[in-house]
Design an enzyme around this catalytic site. Structure first.
Site, PDB file in Angstrom:
ATOM      1  N   TYR A  53       0.855  -1.187   0.000  1.00  0.00           N
ATOM      2  CA  TYR A  53       0.000   0.000   0.000  1.00  0.00           C
ATOM      3  C   TYR A  53       0.895   1.243   0.000  1.00  0.00           C
ATOM      4  O   TYR A  53       1.514   1.580   0.978  1.00  0.00           O
ATOM      5  CB  TYR A  53      -0.953   0.026   1.201  1.00  0.00           C
ATOM      6  N   HIS A 123       0.685 -11.912   1.139  1.00  0.00           N
ATOM      7  CA  HIS A 123      -0.420 -11.186   0.491  1.00  0.00           C
ATOM      8  C   HIS A 123      -1.121 -12.031  -0.575  1.00  0.00           C
ATOM      9  O   HIS A 123      -2.341 -12.022  -0.699  1.00  0.00           O
ATOM     10  CB  HIS A 123       0.140  -9.893  -0.116  1.00  0.00           C
ATOM     11  N   SER A 202     -12.568  -6.048   2.464  1.00  0.00           N
ATOM     12  CA  SER A 202     -13.669  -5.448   1.700  1.00  0.00           C
ATOM     13  C   SER A 202     -15.036  -5.917   2.227  1.00  0.00           C
ATOM     14  O   SER A 202     -15.906  -6.329   1.450  1.00  0.00           O
ATOM     15  CB  SER A 202     -13.544  -5.761   0.198  1.00  0.00           C
ATOM     16  N   PRO A 203     -15.244  -5.853   3.552  1.00  0.00           N
ATOM     17  CA  PRO A 203     -16.505  -6.350   4.122  1.00  0.00           C
ATOM     18  C   PRO A 203     -17.708  -5.499   3.720  1.00  0.00           C
ATOM     19  O   PRO A 203     -18.849  -5.957   3.815  1.00  0.00           O
ATOM     20  CB  PRO A 203     -16.260  -6.274   5.637  1.00  0.00           C
ATOM     21  N   LEU A 204     -17.420  -4.266   3.262  1.00  0.00           N
ATOM     22  CA  LEU A 204     -18.507  -3.388   2.794  1.00  0.00           C
ATOM     23  C   LEU A 204     -18.565  -3.395   1.276  1.00  0.00           C
ATOM     24  O   LEU A 204     -19.131  -2.480   0.658  1.00  0.00           O
ATOM     25  CB  LEU A 204     -18.277  -1.955   3.315  1.00  0.00           C
ATOM     26  N   GLY A 207     -17.155  -0.471  -0.430  1.00  0.00           N
ATOM     27  CA  GLY A 207     -18.018   0.703  -0.258  1.00  0.00           C
ATOM     28  C   GLY A 207     -19.393   0.541  -0.871  1.00  0.00           C
ATOM     29  O   GLY A 207     -20.340   1.208  -0.464  1.00  0.00           O
ATOM     30  N   PHE A 208     -19.551  -0.377  -1.821  1.00  0.00           N
ATOM     31  CA  PHE A 208     -20.817  -0.455  -2.570  1.00  0.00           C
ATOM     32  C   PHE A 208     -22.008  -0.858  -1.693  1.00  0.00           C
ATOM     33  O   PHE A 208     -23.123  -0.353  -1.862  1.00  0.00           O
ATOM     34  CB  PHE A 208     -20.672  -1.429  -3.753  1.00  0.00           C
TER      35      PHE A 208
HETATM   36  N1  LIG Z   1      -5.624  -8.821   1.513  1.00  0.00           N
HETATM   37  C1  LIG Z   1      -5.981  -8.145   0.471  1.00  0.00           C
HETATM   38  O1  LIG Z   1      -5.648  -8.482  -0.667  1.00  0.00           O
HETATM   39  C2  LIG Z   1      -6.831  -6.918   0.635  1.00  0.00           C
HETATM   40  C3  LIG Z   1      -7.533  -6.387  -0.462  1.00  0.00           C
HETATM   41  C4  LIG Z   1      -8.334  -5.253  -0.264  1.00  0.00           C
HETATM   42  C5  LIG Z   1      -8.419  -4.679   0.996  1.00  0.00           C
HETATM   43  N2  LIG Z   1      -7.705  -5.204   2.031  1.00  0.00           N
HETATM   44  C6  LIG Z   1      -7.776  -4.626   3.399  1.00  0.00           C
HETATM   45  O2  LIG Z   1      -9.137  -4.557   3.789  1.00  0.00           O
HETATM   46  C7  LIG Z   1      -9.477  -3.243   4.186  1.00  0.00           C
HETATM   47  C8  LIG Z   1     -10.938  -2.947   3.842  1.00  0.00           C
HETATM   48  O3  LIG Z   1     -11.241  -3.272   2.508  1.00  0.00           O
HETATM   49  P1  LIG Z   1     -11.655  -2.206   1.390  1.00  0.00           P
HETATM   50  O4  LIG Z   1     -11.141  -0.862   1.758  1.00  0.00           O
HETATM   51  O5  LIG Z   1     -11.300  -2.815   0.104  1.00  0.00           O
HETATM   52  O6  LIG Z   1     -13.240  -2.186   1.396  1.00  0.00           O
HETATM   53  P2  LIG Z   1     -14.422  -1.915   2.424  1.00  0.00           P
HETATM   54  O7  LIG Z   1     -13.940  -1.843   3.816  1.00  0.00           O
HETATM   55  O8  LIG Z   1     -15.444  -2.895   2.050  1.00  0.00           O
HETATM   56  O9  LIG Z   1     -14.945  -0.476   1.938  1.00  0.00           O
HETATM   57  C9  LIG Z   1     -14.182   0.682   2.047  1.00  0.00           C
HETATM   58  C10 LIG Z   1     -14.902   1.787   1.322  1.00  0.00           C
HETATM   59  O10 LIG Z   1     -16.163   2.008   1.927  1.00  0.00           O
HETATM   60  C11 LIG Z   1     -16.320   3.350   2.314  1.00  0.00           C
HETATM   61  N3  LIG Z   1     -16.997   3.323   3.632  1.00  0.00           N
HETATM   62  C12 LIG Z   1     -16.530   2.811   4.792  1.00  0.00           C
HETATM   63  N4  LIG Z   1     -17.458   2.901   5.767  1.00  0.00           N
HETATM   64  C13 LIG Z   1     -18.531   3.487   5.216  1.00  0.00           C
HETATM   65  C14 LIG Z   1     -19.803   3.859   5.701  1.00  0.00           C
HETATM   66  N5  LIG Z   1     -20.163   3.617   6.956  1.00  0.00           N
HETATM   67  N6  LIG Z   1     -20.682   4.445   4.831  1.00  0.00           N
HETATM   68  C15 LIG Z   1     -20.343   4.696   3.535  1.00  0.00           C
HETATM   69  N7  LIG Z   1     -19.143   4.362   3.017  1.00  0.00           N
HETATM   70  C16 LIG Z   1     -18.250   3.759   3.851  1.00  0.00           C
HETATM   71  C17 LIG Z   1     -14.921   3.927   2.371  1.00  0.00           C
HETATM   72  O11 LIG Z   1     -14.939   5.278   1.962  1.00  0.00           O
HETATM   73  P3  LIG Z   1     -14.272   6.432   2.855  1.00  0.00           P
HETATM   74  O12 LIG Z   1     -12.842   6.024   3.069  1.00  0.00           O
HETATM   75  O13 LIG Z   1     -14.444   7.645   2.034  1.00  0.00           O
HETATM   76  O14 LIG Z   1     -15.052   6.432   4.137  1.00  0.00           O
HETATM   77  C18 LIG Z   1     -14.163   3.082   1.343  1.00  0.00           C
HETATM   78  O15 LIG Z   1     -14.257   3.647   0.044  1.00  0.00           O
HETATM   79  C19 LIG Z   1      -8.478  -2.360   3.424  1.00  0.00           C
HETATM   80  O16 LIG Z   1      -8.304  -1.118   4.063  1.00  0.00           O
HETATM   81  C20 LIG Z   1      -7.230  -3.209   3.481  1.00  0.00           C
HETATM   82  O17 LIG Z   1      -6.559  -3.022   4.726  1.00  0.00           O
HETATM   83  C21 LIG Z   1      -6.934  -6.304   1.864  1.00  0.00           C
END
Ligand SMILES: NC(=O)c1ccc[n+]([C@@H]2O[C@H](COP(=O)([O-])OP(=O)(O)OC[C@H]3O[C@@H](n4cnc5c(N)ncnc54)[C@H](OP(=O)(O)O)[C@@H]3O)[C@@H](O)[C@H]2O)c1
Length: 327
Positions: A53, A123, A202-204, A207-208
């Site tokens: 990252y 990773h 990506s539990p959300l 963001g979608f």
């Molecule tokens: N191991 C892997 O290959 C891998 C891959 C992807 C991600 N990850 C890890 O997993 C973490 C989370 O995954 P992710 O960032 O992909 O997806 P996510 O947690 O599903 O979603 C994040 C997105 O949702 C938005 N968001 C968060 N809370 C919200 C809420 N309450 N209401 C509206 N929008 C909201 C955030 O926007 P804002 O920031 O503008 O709030 C961001 O754009 C990452 O930070 C990373 O550490 C790991």
């Protein structure tokens, strides 16, 4: 804050962690530091970053932010992309050769400002390096006191078994959410069998699933979601039906869609710890609210049904990334 155990070696973390990666333009350093510290002050003890990252900006920010909380929090990071450990240049592809892992870890320790990495993940699986060699290298690093726990990300069942036989795995981090249920087929049963914790990323749904993104949303040019098939305009339009359904259920519960998505994951198993990412303090508070949302059996079933009866449009990653998962 509720705590959960990942794996059998005593890795205890808050039931929700914070994903520190972020999408698009890197957040202002000061703002990101305050957000991470705000999470720690609220009782979050599990922070997720990776060498890739930035590289290496995110680890540097996490290291600086959490320096005052050392000993109270668990920092997880990841090696495994072919990144030059000195310059941070990503040469493309994966690299889990033992020498690469060892050099990567030296850089991580400096950037994270710690003597030992709490949770060290691979990773992505490297098909050119036997998993026994990867696990053996991490085992040596644990013996040297440079890492505490071993994790894998997006690994397939064969790799998980092979790794675990050499060095017990504390956690698997893979994509899992209401629109990505693949791990339920064979990965989650294996984790249960072996006593490995599960950290859904990506539990959300990137963001979608929160309902704050629709077909008209424009992402900045550096945002990875521009390349994700599931985020094409057509796919977003089609997938909106799932979000609408989740919003109906959320409205009935007096909760937000994000809270429903997280509470559903938390209710699946007591050894699941999602790591939603956000750059906004009010969203962090909203997401942490999922911990006090109690779903009845019937509600969990209704949410599961809404998700499983919906055919999601578009892959969760571009084709070249899909190939790196489940190996
Ligand atoms: N191991 C892997 O290959 C891998 C891959 C992807 C991600 N990850 C890890 O997993 C973490 C989370 O995954 P992710 O960032 O992909 O997806 P996510 O947690 O599903 O979603 C994040 C997105 O949702 C938005 N968001 C968060 N809370 C919200 C809420 N309450 N209401 C509206 N929008 C909201 C955030 O926007 P804002 O920031 O503008 O709030 C961001 O754009 C990452 O930070 C990373 O550490 C790991």
């Amino acid at each position: 804050m509720e705590k959960r155990l990942l794996g059998k070696a005593g890795l205890e973390v808050s039931a929700l962690g914070l994903g520190c990666m972020g999408y698009g333009e890197a957040a202002d350093r000061g703002a990101m530091i305050s957000l991470i510290r705000g999470a720690a002050e609220r009782g979050v003890t599990f922070f997720d970053t990776a060498e890739a990252y930035g590289p290496f900006r995110n680890e540097e920010v996490v290291g600086e932010a959490l320096e005052p909380f050392r000993g109270e929090v668990v920092i997880a990071t990841k090696f495994g992309w072919d990144i030059d450990p000195e310059t941070g240049v990503h040469k493309g592809g994966v690299n889990s050769r033992p020498a690469q892992i060892k050099r990567a870890v030296e850089g991580m320790l400096k950037r994270l400002r710690v003597d030992c990495i709490d949770l060290l993940y691979q990773h992505r699986v490297d098909p050119d390096v036997p998993m026994e060699d990867v696990a053996g290298t991490v085992r040596d690093l644990i013996r040297e006191g440079k890492a505490r726990h071993f994790g894998l990300s997006e690994a397939g069942v064969g790799s998980i078994r092979r790794a675990h036989a050499v060095q017990p795995v504390s956690a698997l981090q893979s994509e899992y959410s209401l629109w990505t249920r693949d791990p339920e087929q064979d990965v989650i049963p294996l984790l249960e069998e072996l006593g490995i914790g599960f950290v859904p990323f990506s539990p959300l749904g990137k963001g979608f699933l929160t309902g704050k993104i629709d077909e008209n949303t424009k992402f900045d040019s550096s945002d990875f979601r521009n390349r994700v098939p599931r985020f094409s305009e057509d796919a977003r339009r089609a997938n909106q039906l799932l979000v609408d359904r989740l919003r109906e259920i959320a409205d009935r519960k007096g909760a937000s869609s994000a809270q429903i998505a997280l509470a559903w994951l938390l209710a699946r198993k007591p050894w699941i710890v999602p790591i939603p990412g956000t750059r906004k303090l009010e969203r962090l508070d909203e997401n942490l609210g999922a911990l006090s949302l109690r779903l009845e059996e019937g509600e969990i079933e209704e949410i599961s049904q809404a998700s499983s009866s919906f055919k999601v449009e578009g892959d969760r990653y571009p084709e070249e990334f899909m190939k790196l998962s489940g190996r």
